[in-house]
Design an enzyme around this catalytic site. Structure first.
Site, PDB file in Angstrom:
ATOM      1  CE  LYS A  82      -3.850   1.937   2.716  1.00 45.80           C
ATOM      2  NZ  LYS A  82      -4.733   1.715   3.883  1.00 45.80           N
ATOM      3  CB  SER A 157      -8.035   3.374   2.862  1.00 46.66           C
ATOM      4  OG  SER A 157      -7.137   2.883   3.846  1.00 46.66           O
ATOM      5  CB  SER A 181      -8.161   0.695   5.762  1.00 45.30           C
ATOM      6  OG  SER A 181      -8.888   1.884   5.830  1.00 45.30           O
TER       7      SER A 181
END
Lengths: 466, 53
Positions: A82, A157, A181
């Site tokens: 990420k 996310s 997330s």
């Protein structure tokens, strides 16, 4: 082996194949890079691809394994990060114009650990801007799309992490989780993700959203793979002040021990029916998953969900206040560099007072005790990974999420370990997840239950048509 | 209030922010109600501690 099949191996299968010399780390890496080249144009899961670095790392892994140097099950396995994990010499953007061209001078502890374990870093993955708000439509990088239906969101996310794994573009990924997330995109993309106990995994070098709620953790296509990844990244780190100095158990041990006699608590009453309530089809799939747990020897009982429902309010209050505290200076200097979604959510924190923040932290202490008290009568909690299937981009309503029960953020507030494992599909062939929540530092319990469920079902074997 | 906290926001943006801010404040008032019903001392959060009163 067909290239598609190669790309969809689990980490455990790929690790075994590397040691049998069925293929090399170079071949795994090239298969991922070719697949990214072929299909990521419609998913946008990667922001930055580090193909040359990955090939160099793969060559090194191939040579080491050939010469008998074995760094463990991640050696020679391509993974992705990420884009809030800092990577020395590699752009780290947080999917934002604010950091569009920022190149860190050091790497996150977790990234260093992955590299020491021989993992190959393919690149940096798309996300919600600064891990907040929703899919970004006005960021410098396109919003990530769901591989099961590109008209739908992948959840966030850690959206790129979920999409890339579901699409067979990498074998493992790191996500982060402040309100869900890791678990929401895992649920929406039909993969496995675990938010470990608060403090279990270092956040040093992970761009913060909310210090007291942020968790770093792994995502993968199987429970066993998540255990392999967590084994490598877990552990005390003096550079993260919230890091827990707790022994890290062997997460693989006990995976096969089954769940006979396990007591599962479902906090349905006072939570699942909050406001708009859980989507009925999602609840049906969840109830089917409970039946599977029961057939494996677990007992299911209902527990009061009121404290879980209130936990969302404390979580959101703390989150917006801490997020604004972190971004305040940058926002005041360059407000328009933030996308609309993250800017509006973050500014809610600017309008709350110090007393509001302290009230939320006091409520956190109370709710933490109330929720954990349930462990005197059940071993774990089971809840859906998300309250509804992933929305379509075209009809997405950013306010709707506040009108549905939030099944993830109470476990950020309480710091409890929680795993999401694929549990089926709703109409439109969109995946759902089953979430298992255990007492603090009992990630092994999460893995054991999720593994038993996974092995009893076929959901994790399905692949999106791409 | 926006100016007091150092924010230069156009009226249109303030209007868009209002529902979220109101929701946040309503949430805090519900948390105050919770605290009024408990004997919570000045609590702090310790993830590793699991006590049952």
């Amino acid at each position: 082996m067909a290239v598609d099949d190669l790309c969809y191996l689990t980490i455990a299968e790929a690790a075994a194949g590397l040691r049998r010399r069925d293929f090399s780390a170079m071949e795994l890496t090239d298969a991922c890079l070719d697949r990214i080249d072929a299909i990521d144009g419609k998913l946008h899961s990667f922001i930055t691809l580090t193909a040359d670095i990955a090939r160099h790392q793969a060559r090194q892994a191939k040579q080491e394994l050939a010469s008998g140097t074995d760094r463990g099950p991640l050696h020679g396995i391509p993974v992705a990060l990420k884009d809030l994990y800092m990577t020395r010499g590699i752009r780290t953007t947080c999917h934002s114009a604010v950091l569009e061209n920022w190149i860190p001078e050091y790497s996150a502890t977790t990234v260093t650990k992955l590299r020491e374990a021989g993992a190959i870093v393919l690149g940096k993955l798309g996300m919600h801007e600064f891990a907040f708000g929703g899919p970004s439509t006005d960021a410098p990088f396109p919003a990530v799309r769901n591989p099961w239906n590109t008209e739908h969101i992948p959840g966030g996310s850690s959206s790129g992490s979920g999409a890339a794994l579901a699409a067979g573009l990498c074998y493992g990924a790191l996500g982060s989780d402040t309100g869900g997330s890791i678990r929401t995109p895992s649920s929406h993309c039909g993969i496995v993700g675990i938010k470990p106990t608060y403090g279990r995994v270092s956040r040093y070098g992970v761009i913060p959203l909310s210090w007291s709620l942020d968790h770093a953790g792994p995502m993968a296509r199987s429970v066993e793979d998540c255990a392999i990844l967590l084994q490598v990244i877990a552990g005390y780190d003096a550079k993260d002040l919230a890091s827990a100095n707790m022994a890290v158990p062997n997460f693989h041990t006990g995976l096969n021990d089954g769940i006979k006699g396990l007591r599962v608590g479902v906090p349905r009453s006072g939570w699942f029916d909050e406001n708009l309530g859980i989507d009925p089809a999602t609840e049906r799939v969840f109830n089917d998953a409970l039946d599977v747990l029961k057939s494996l020897g677990a007992t299911i009982s209902e527990i009061d969900g009121k404290a879980f429902s209130l936990a969302r309010k404390a979580n959101q209050t703390i989150l917006v206040c801490e997020a604004y505290a972190y971004h305040e200076k940058t926002y005041q200097e360059t407000p328009m560099k933030f996308g609309t979604s993250v800017r509006r959510r973050m500014l809610e924190g600017a309008f709350l007072s110090a007393a509001d923040y302290i009230t939320a932290q006091r409520a956190r202490a109370v709710l933490n005790e109330q929720i954990r008290a349930n462990f005197s009568c059940v071993d774990v909690f089971a809840v859906p990974g998300a309250p509804r299937p992933p929305e379509a981009f075209a009809t997405m309503d950013p306010n709707e999420q506040n009108l549905r029960p939030n099944f993830t953020n109470p476990f950020n507030l309480t710091g409890l370990p929680a795993i999401s494992v694929p549990s089926g599909f709703t109409a439109g062939n969109l995946p759902t997840g089953l979430q298992i929540v255990a007492p603090p530092f009992e990630e092994s319990t999460c893995f054991r239950i999720a593994y038993a469920y996974e092995q009893a079902t076929e959901w994790h074997k399905k692949r999106p048509a791409l | 209030m926006a100016q007091q906290i150092g924010l230069q926001l156009p009226e249109e943006e303030l209007l868009r922010l209002r529902p979220g801010v109101n929701r946040s404040r309503k949430q805090v008032s519900e948390l105050r109600e919770l605290l009024a019903q408990t004997d919570e001392p000045a609590g702090i959060f310790v993830a590793a501690k699991a006590t049952v009163r």
